[in-house]
Design a protein around this motif. Structure first.
Motif, PDB file in Angstrom:
ATOM      1  N   ASP A 127       0.833  -1.203   0.000  1.00  0.00           N
ATOM      2  CA  ASP A 127       0.000   0.000   0.000  1.00  0.00           C
ATOM      3  C   ASP A 127       0.865   1.249   0.000  1.00  0.00           C
ATOM      4  O   ASP A 127       1.760   1.397   0.831  1.00  0.00           O
ATOM      5  CB  ASP A 127      -0.928   0.011   1.220  1.00  0.00           C
ATOM      6  CG  ASP A 127      -1.909  -1.150   1.215  1.00  0.00           C
ATOM      7  OD1 ASP A 127      -2.321  -1.563   0.116  1.00  0.00           O
ATOM      8  OD2 ASP A 127      -2.241  -1.640   2.309  1.00  0.00           O
ATOM      9  N   GLY A 128       0.621   2.120  -0.964  1.00  0.00           N
ATOM     10  CA  GLY A 128       1.336   3.382  -1.036  1.00  0.00           C
ATOM     11  C   GLY A 128       2.804   3.261  -1.405  1.00  0.00           C
ATOM     12  O   GLY A 128       3.558   4.212  -1.232  1.00  0.00           O
ATOM     13  N   GLY A 129       3.234   2.103  -1.863  1.00  0.00           N
ATOM     14  CA  GLY A 129       4.621   1.932  -2.287  1.00  0.00           C
ATOM     15  C   GLY A 129       5.610   1.752  -1.159  1.00  0.00           C
ATOM     16  O   GLY A 129       6.820   1.825  -1.371  1.00  0.00           O
ATOM     17  N   ARG A 130       5.142   1.469   0.045  1.00  0.00           N
ATOM     18  CA  ARG A 130       6.047   1.388   1.197  1.00  0.00           C
ATOM     19  C   ARG A 130       7.022   0.217   1.126  1.00  0.00           C
ATOM     20  O   ARG A 130       8.054   0.224   1.800  1.00  0.00           O
ATOM     21  CB  ARG A 130       5.268   1.363   2.503  1.00  0.00           C
ATOM     22  CG  ARG A 130       4.461   0.115   2.679  1.00  0.00           C
ATOM     23  CD  ARG A 130       3.660   0.126   3.942  1.00  0.00           C
ATOM     24  NE  ARG A 130       2.872  -1.101   3.952  1.00  0.00           N
ATOM     25  CZ  ARG A 130       2.132  -1.473   4.922  1.00  0.00           C
ATOM     26  NH1 ARG A 130       2.049  -0.727   5.991  1.00  0.00           N
ATOM     27  NH2 ARG A 130       1.462  -2.584   4.859  1.00  0.00           N
ATOM     28  N   PHE A 131       6.710  -0.807   0.324  1.00  0.00           N
ATOM     29  CA  PHE A 131       7.617  -1.955   0.190  1.00  0.00           C
ATOM     30  C   PHE A 131       8.357  -1.965  -1.144  1.00  0.00           C
ATOM     31  O   PHE A 131       8.948  -2.976  -1.524  1.00  0.00           O
ATOM     32  CB  PHE A 131       6.854  -3.275   0.344  1.00  0.00           C
ATOM     33  CG  PHE A 131       6.257  -3.484   1.717  1.00  0.00           C
ATOM     34  CD1 PHE A 131       6.949  -3.126   2.857  1.00  0.00           C
ATOM     35  CD2 PHE A 131       4.999  -4.040   1.856  1.00  0.00           C
ATOM     36  CE1 PHE A 131       6.407  -3.326   4.117  1.00  0.00           C
ATOM     37  CE2 PHE A 131       4.445  -4.245   3.107  1.00  0.00           C
ATOM     38  CZ  PHE A 131       5.148  -3.883   4.245  1.00  0.00           C
ATOM     39  N   ASN A 132       8.350  -0.863  -1.869  1.00  0.00           N
ATOM     40  CA  ASN A 132       8.999  -0.830  -3.185  1.00  0.00           C
ATOM     41  C   ASN A 132      10.464  -1.249  -3.118  1.00  0.00           C
ATOM     42  O   ASN A 132      10.938  -2.016  -3.948  1.00  0.00           O
ATOM     43  CB  ASN A 132       8.883   0.548  -3.825  1.00  0.00           C
ATOM     44  CG  ASN A 132       7.502   0.809  -4.385  1.00  0.00           C
ATOM     45  OD1 ASN A 132       6.674  -0.094  -4.498  1.00  0.00           O
ATOM     46  ND2 ASN A 132       7.241   2.048  -4.726  1.00  0.00           N
ATOM     47  N   LYS A 133      11.192  -0.741  -2.135  1.00  0.00           N
ATOM     48  CA  LYS A 133      12.609  -1.089  -2.015  1.00  0.00           C
ATOM     49  C   LYS A 133      12.766  -2.589  -1.782  1.00  0.00           C
ATOM     50  O   LYS A 133      13.585  -3.243  -2.425  1.00  0.00           O
ATOM     51  CB  LYS A 133      13.265  -0.305  -0.881  1.00  0.00           C
ATOM     52  CG  LYS A 133      14.731  -0.667  -0.671  1.00  0.00           C
ATOM     53  CD  LYS A 133      15.360   0.128   0.449  1.00  0.00           C
ATOM     54  CE  LYS A 133      16.815  -0.267   0.669  1.00  0.00           C
ATOM     55  NZ  LYS A 133      17.452   0.534   1.713  1.00  0.00           N
ATOM     56  N   LEU A 134      11.981  -3.145  -0.877  1.00  0.00           N
ATOM     57  CA  LEU A 134      12.064  -4.573  -0.583  1.00  0.00           C
ATOM     58  C   LEU A 134      11.698  -5.408  -1.806  1.00  0.00           C
ATOM     59  O   LEU A 134      12.303  -6.460  -2.056  1.00  0.00           O
ATOM     60  CB  LEU A 134      11.156  -4.927   0.590  1.00  0.00           C
ATOM     61  CG  LEU A 134      11.497  -4.241   1.917  1.00  0.00           C
ATOM     62  CD1 LEU A 134      10.452  -4.560   2.967  1.00  0.00           C
ATOM     63  CD2 LEU A 134      12.880  -4.642   2.377  1.00  0.00           C
TER      64      LEU A 134
END
Length: 184
Positions: A37-44
């Motif tokens: 949600d909201g790109g919070r895990f994009n890095k992972l």
């Protein structure tokens, strides 16, 4: 974020345990994507996709080095002989070998630079690391939704290519379950 999940055969994999780990990590990748949600895990997601890609490309090298009888269709015997004599274990080295022996050359003219960019981004595991190459130091500016989707498309493209171009013989297919991968 919610996305389509596709099952992709794992016919290119030679080492069962590595394949089992790739399958496990592809499941984790799907969970990350669906919880993003909201790109919070994009890095992972980018780190996970790059790790799966590294292991998958490494399987082609593994098969070239270890599967003498089975061989690896699509790669010249002379090239296989050279690959067998090399120690290759880092993604940078894998990219160089893939490029030298034109293992992914049918995908696109920019495929090796795209994988290299993913390698650079994957190396930004530590928050204080500055990866340079024109990338912002602000992680939310680097690990955008667009980057995430580009990485996921690249992973799916390469896995499908490996299955189509470097499958194991029919009797050896299916001993690693299909990979569940997100399709943005």
């Amino acid at each position: 974020m919610g996305c389509n999940i596709v099952d992709v055969p794992s016919h290119y994999i030679g080492d069962f345990k590595v394949g089992d780990n790739i399958a496990y990590n592809s499941d984790v990748l799907c969970e990350l994507v669906n919880s993003n949600d909201g790109g919070r895990f994009n890095k992972l997601i980018v780190i996970q996709a790059a790790s799966i890609l590294e292991a998958s490309l490494g399987e082609i090298i593994y098969r070239a080095q270890k599967f003498y009888i089975e061989g690896l269709s699509g790669i010249k015997e002379k090239d296989l002989e050279e690959i067998r004599g090399k120690k290759i274990d880092k993604l940078n080295n894998i990219i160089l070998i893939m490029q030298k022996y034109k293992i992914l050359h049918n995908l696109s003219e920019t495929i090796y630079s795209e994988i290299n960019e993913l390698r650079i981004l994957r190396n930004k595991i530590h928050i204080q690391d500055d990866i340079g190459n024109g990338f912002s130091r602000d992680e939310d500016a680097v690990f955008t939704n667009e980057l995430r989707d580009r990485c996921l498309r690249l992973l799916l493209l390469i896995i499908e290519f490996l299955n189509s171009n470097y499958p194991r013989p029919n009797h050896a297919k299916g001993y690693v379950r299909p990979l569940r991968l997100p399709k943005p």
